[in-house]
Structures are given as structure tokens and as C-alpha cells.
Design an enzyme around this catalytic site. Sequence first.
Site, PDB file in Angstrom:
ATOM      1  N   ARG A  37      -8.905 -55.472  11.523  1.00  0.00           N
ATOM      2  CA  ARG A  37      -7.874 -55.945  12.444  1.00  0.00           C
ATOM      3  C   ARG A  37      -6.762 -56.732  11.770  1.00  0.00           C
ATOM      4  NH1 ARG A  37      -9.723 -59.490  17.418  1.00  0.00           N
ATOM      5  NH2 ARG A  37     -11.321 -57.877  17.465  1.00  0.00           N
ATOM      6  N   HIS A  83      -7.964 -45.576  18.332  1.00  0.00           N
ATOM      7  CA  HIS A  83      -7.968 -47.043  18.420  1.00  0.00           C
ATOM      8  C   HIS A  83      -8.454 -47.485  19.800  1.00  0.00           C
ATOM      9  CE1 HIS A  83      -6.719 -50.787  16.509  1.00  0.00           C
ATOM     10  NE2 HIS A  83      -6.137 -51.178  17.632  1.00  0.00           N
ATOM     11  N   TYR A 127       9.318 -46.354  29.436  1.00  0.00           N
ATOM     12  CA  TYR A 127      10.776 -46.211  29.366  1.00  0.00           C
ATOM     13  C   TYR A 127      11.281 -45.943  27.951  1.00  0.00           C
ATOM     14  CZ  TYR A 127      10.540 -48.440  33.955  1.00  0.00           C
ATOM     15  OH  TYR A 127      10.246 -48.735  35.254  1.00  0.00           O
TER      16      TYR A 127
END
Length: 748
Positions: A37, A83, A127
Amino acid sequence: MGKPVDPPSGDGVENVNLKAALEERYLAYALSTIMHRALPDARDGLKPVHRRILYGMRLLRLDPGAAFKKSARVVGDVMGQFHPHGDQAIYDALVRLAQDFAQRYPLIEGQGNFGNIDGDNAAAMRYTEARMTEVARLLLQGIDEDAVDFRETYDEANREPIVLPAAFPNLLANGSQGIAVGMATSIPPHNVAELCDAALYLVSHPRATSDQLLHFVQGPDFPTGGVIVESRESIAEAYRTGRGSFRTRARWTREETGRGTWVAVVTEIPYGVAKARLIEKIAELLQERKLPILADVRDESAEDIRIVLEPRSRTVDPALLMETLFKLTELEARVPLNMNVLTAGQVPKVLGLAEALREWLDHRRVVLQRRSRYRLGEIEKRLEVLGGLLIVYLDLDRVIKIIREEAEPKAELMTVFALTEVQADAILNTRLRSLRKLEEMELRREFDQLTAEKGEIETLLASEDRQWKTVAWEIREVKKTFGPETPLGKRRTVFAEAPDNGDIDLTAAMVEREPITVVLSEKGWIRALKGHVQDLSSLQFKGDDALKLSFHTETTAKILVLATNGKIFTLDASKLPGGRGFGDPVRLMADLDEGADIVTAFPYRPEMKLLVATREGRGFVVPAESVVANTRKGKQVLNMDDRTTALLCVPAEGDHVATIGENRKLLVFPLVQVPEMGRGRGVRLQKYKDGGMSDAKVFRLADGLTWKDTSDRTWTVAAGDLTDWLGNRADAGRLPPKGFPKNNKFGG
């Protein structure tokens, strides 16, 4: 009451030591955070989430120049296949890779609102659209050619790369930030052309040190520009050890606005600072009147940054204004360096500059070897096929006859022409139109070309020197693409000498300069009246308290206070209570010992020297600079025992000292006989049979000795008339001239 329930049987219950269980689980969590991570891989400079985003985009064919796809599509694919974490976490990582103010060389080209330097968030993923940049293409270059190892994904349905081939020095070029468990990483971005030069030097000089590589890598190169004001020694130390920090300042210019007025315009701000928060902080300081020399701040930014700082008046020094803002706001920030990365994808380690580049170079060589072996295998397969086809062209009629007449043409072809199964399959799959004469010439040309290429690759794999030459050639190609003359490759951050703030009085800049009259009472209460007040007769005091002393100064001054225990305390005039009430006790502002009282107070001047003395008549000269204290505890200046107390602290301006004892004996001696010290017991100034010192003053002999009597009249004894009292330090002295006050004090 019901029947009691029997406890469950012990079958299948395992007793575990809680401490051991917690340790084991926390260690597993810590390792997972470090490995999967928070820390980047030293080879490609990526954390798993970024690597998975880029690989997912490659599978979606989002190459530079391809049509954009919705970010939601990318996030969905990455989350579903590679993931298994929150979609927002993946999208946040994707957004950061596209922000040209966060990434020096963005890996993703975004279309839509991807946030801004003000700190505003990006639009929702439904968007925005994204595709990869040329930098990302370089990171993935050769991934289909067995350049790197793959592993199973979390659900074992797919495979993902453990590391990317990384033809671009991404670790240092784009930097990385991450907090793991017990360790963190913080790598600022750098200029890729400089990194390429350093890497090329490292290829030809494998034992080069980080210090030598600093001839090429000057320091960080932030996407937001700015000015690094860090000493070269400090920068060298940071790169040598892999730990340090860089003091970064905003870039500003003075802009004339006509009629002698001007404004300071900030065009670049430090890396990682949100512009909106920065302006908010400056506006807050303005409201709190902590920036009296600044009148206004305006944000006139459009595509570029333009913060306008308007001074209170045109007489303000621009450097003083900016130094004040650098001290109080994020116009100056420290960017940390902590090159804690995963070496070989496994071991967390803090690397210096040379080791970090070496990791990347070694990886590039391994990638070159693996891609070359892969290509060699492909060539050998093709050569086998071509070999079979060329054999067949020698007797095409027989081949056609076998295919037409035999029930098992494949086996027959293999027997007749001594072919392998692969060659036989290739012949059977050949189209009729390919049997023309021209095709045979093409095949022969291809066979010769591939044979030559095979020889070159075999030579390359056999020679370490050739491999490094090829790696160096690849690095030069990257440098060409991102060279200093390209808009993206040009250095943005510049370097400047760390400014010397010694001659800049920042206190004066943060406090409005106004005249005040400081009043100290007998019981130790202090206040500051506005203006220079001459008549204090109407001043009120608490109870039976009365005026001890007063003096004129300014709000920007420091006030020195001598206590009977020999300590000198420093108070800020700007922080003294106003003159409307009785003021506050000095004890609230300084840690005055129990039983200690205030002897005197006066304004501090940097160049002044002071004569300090105890009641028993011992003293010395001390520079005022060495008695200024930054804390409430003050500074011990006079060392003494319990039998005596501090008596006075007067300016040492002149060439002679006049002392008078309680026995009313006056002595005048040269000031040079009094030693200058920072702290101590001092030397005997005047000798007394009984009693001690009453007062002392320093004066110029040529001007004569003056004093004030109880009627406030000034008396002066000329130098020629002082012959009887002139002597040496530690003499007894004589009774003073006629008219000397009965209280044995020289007065104001």
C-alpha cells in the site's frame, strides 16, 4: 429459575496468548501496509494501486492518442480485476496521477475537472475521462515481451505485473509520499533530464557516489516551481543519507503601480501548498493585526498563479514584507526527503541518490535481457517456420500432390521432407495465393534478416558491456524526449542563497510602531500609556502604590527589567497592558522568584552596554545583547550570595564612572578599569568600611558630572573641578561637592 446452562465443551477451542495473537496480527497488518500500500518500489517508483491503474488502462487500450474513456470505466476495471479496495481510493490515486501541479510528469492525461491548486476536489468519476501519457507508455514499454514477472490477482482469475519495465526514472522524477506502519516515505519530484545525465554517468562510473552525482542532479524540481533556499552542504547531506528536507519559498517580484507605489506579486508557491488555504491564512493574519505592514491580499490567478500583496505604505521595504510573510505563512514550506522504498520489491530501505538510481539501472538491464531472450525465442519460432516453407518451395508440385491425394497429408509431409510438426502445420495453413514466386524471395529476405538479428541479440546477451551501452542508448532517448529545451522537461524550480535574517527586525514588521510611555509602580505593576506623556501627576495607582519610574519608548521595543536577585527579564512592549487600568504585575509576564523585587526597567538598544552593580559595591560592564532572554525565566547576570542584592543597571555610555556610597563618599575613576563580562560577581568598584553602594553613573569627563537635586534642578561639576574625586577603582572616595542630594542619588 431455569436450569443453568452448561458451558460448551472444550472440543475445538484453542487457547491463545492474547499478546502473541495481537503481535502476530499487527505484524501481518504492518507488513501488508508496507508491501502492498504505502511504499513505492525502487524500480518503477509506483505503489500497487498506481501500477494496477496503469496496467488496467493498458488493457483498455488507453494509449496516448487513443480516444478518452470515462474514469469510472477505468476505476471499475481496476477494482474488479486487480485492486479489491474502495472505488474512491482508486479514483483519488488516478486523479493525482493526472494533476500537473502534483505530478512533475503526469502519467495520466485527464479530460474534465481534475481538481486545482486551490485544493478543490476533482469532479465525480462518471464525469471525467482519462487516457495514458507518453510517460506512462514508457513505464509499460515491453510488458508484453516477458520483461517482468506476473503474479495471480487477488481472485486468481487474472494475472498482474509485480513491477513495470519502467523505461522512465519514475521514482525520483515524480517522487512519492506514503505513510506505512512504523515507517514513511517522502520523495520530492526531480528533473528527468538531470536524472538521465546522472544515470549515464553511473553507467560509465559504477562506483560513483551521491556527492559526485550532485554535479548533474541539482536538487528537487517541483511542478509548481518555487525557489529552494537550502545550503549546498545540507542538500548534499540529504542525498547522501536519503533523509533531509528542502526549504522552499514562493517566487515573487516587485511590480511598480505608479507614483512611487508598488505591490509584491507571487507567481509560484511552494509544492504541496493549497493556494486557497494560503490566502485564507494571510487574510486571517491581516484581520488579527499581526501583519501591520501589509494592507491587502488579492488572488488574481487565472491559469497561472498571481497573488498580489499590497503594502501598508510605499516606504515599506519589500524584502522585509516578504521575509515577514515567509516566517508567518506557507509562502515558505519545508519539503521533506525520506527515500524509504522497497528494494527488489521486498525489503524497505532508505536509499541515497546513487543507490536509488542504481536500483533503476539494474532493473533496466534485467528488462533488456528478458526482452532480448523473448525476442530470441520469437525469432527462433519464425525461423523454424520459414525453414519449412523454403524447403517446400523447392518442390511445390509434390507438396500439392501429397495434400490432394494423401489421407494424412501432415504425417506424409513430415516424412517426405523431414519437417517438424510446426513446419508441417505452417505449410498446411499457407494460402494458395502465397505460392507465387515473389513470395519465395520475400521469405528468403525475411529469413536472412531474422538470422542477422538473432546473431546480434546473441552477441548482446553474451556481453555485459553491450548491454550497458544499450541501456545508456535507451536513457539518451528518454532525455531527448524530456530534455531541458522541451516545455515539460525545462527546470522549473530555481536555487537561491539562504537569506540572512540577522539584519531584519521581524518584530518591528509584526507590530505597528507607535510611541508609548511605560509606567512601573513601586509594587511592580507595569502598563503602557499611548504617546509620549510628559505629565504623570494625574496617574492613578492601586491602594497605597506609587510611581517608581517611567520612560518613553515604542511598541516595537523590548523592555529589560532588573530584579534584586541579579536576573534580567525581557518583556515585549507590544504585549504590555494598556494605560486605562492599573496595568498588570510584572510577575504575570516573568518568572520572578519569591522575595525578589524589581530594581529598574528601561528600553533595550542592541548596541548599548550596561554597568550592573550589587549593593555591596561589586559590578562589571555587560553588553545589552547578552542579557536579552527569549523565555520567561530571564537571564542570571549578577552572581551573588544572600547577603546582598542587585542595586542598579545603568547605560555605560561615557569614559568615567562616578560611584557614591551609603557613607556619602564620592569616587570617580576611568571606565576602562571595569571589566566587560557576560555574567559574574564583578569587581569591587568602591571600598566601604561599613554600608554599601548607594548609586553610580557613567559619564563623559569632558562634559562634567551632573546630578539632579530634590527640587529637580540640574547641577554640573566641570572636569577641572573633579580632580579631588578622581582616583582608581576600589578607592574609598571623598565627601561630594556642595549641592549633592541628601538621598545620595544622582537622579535622572
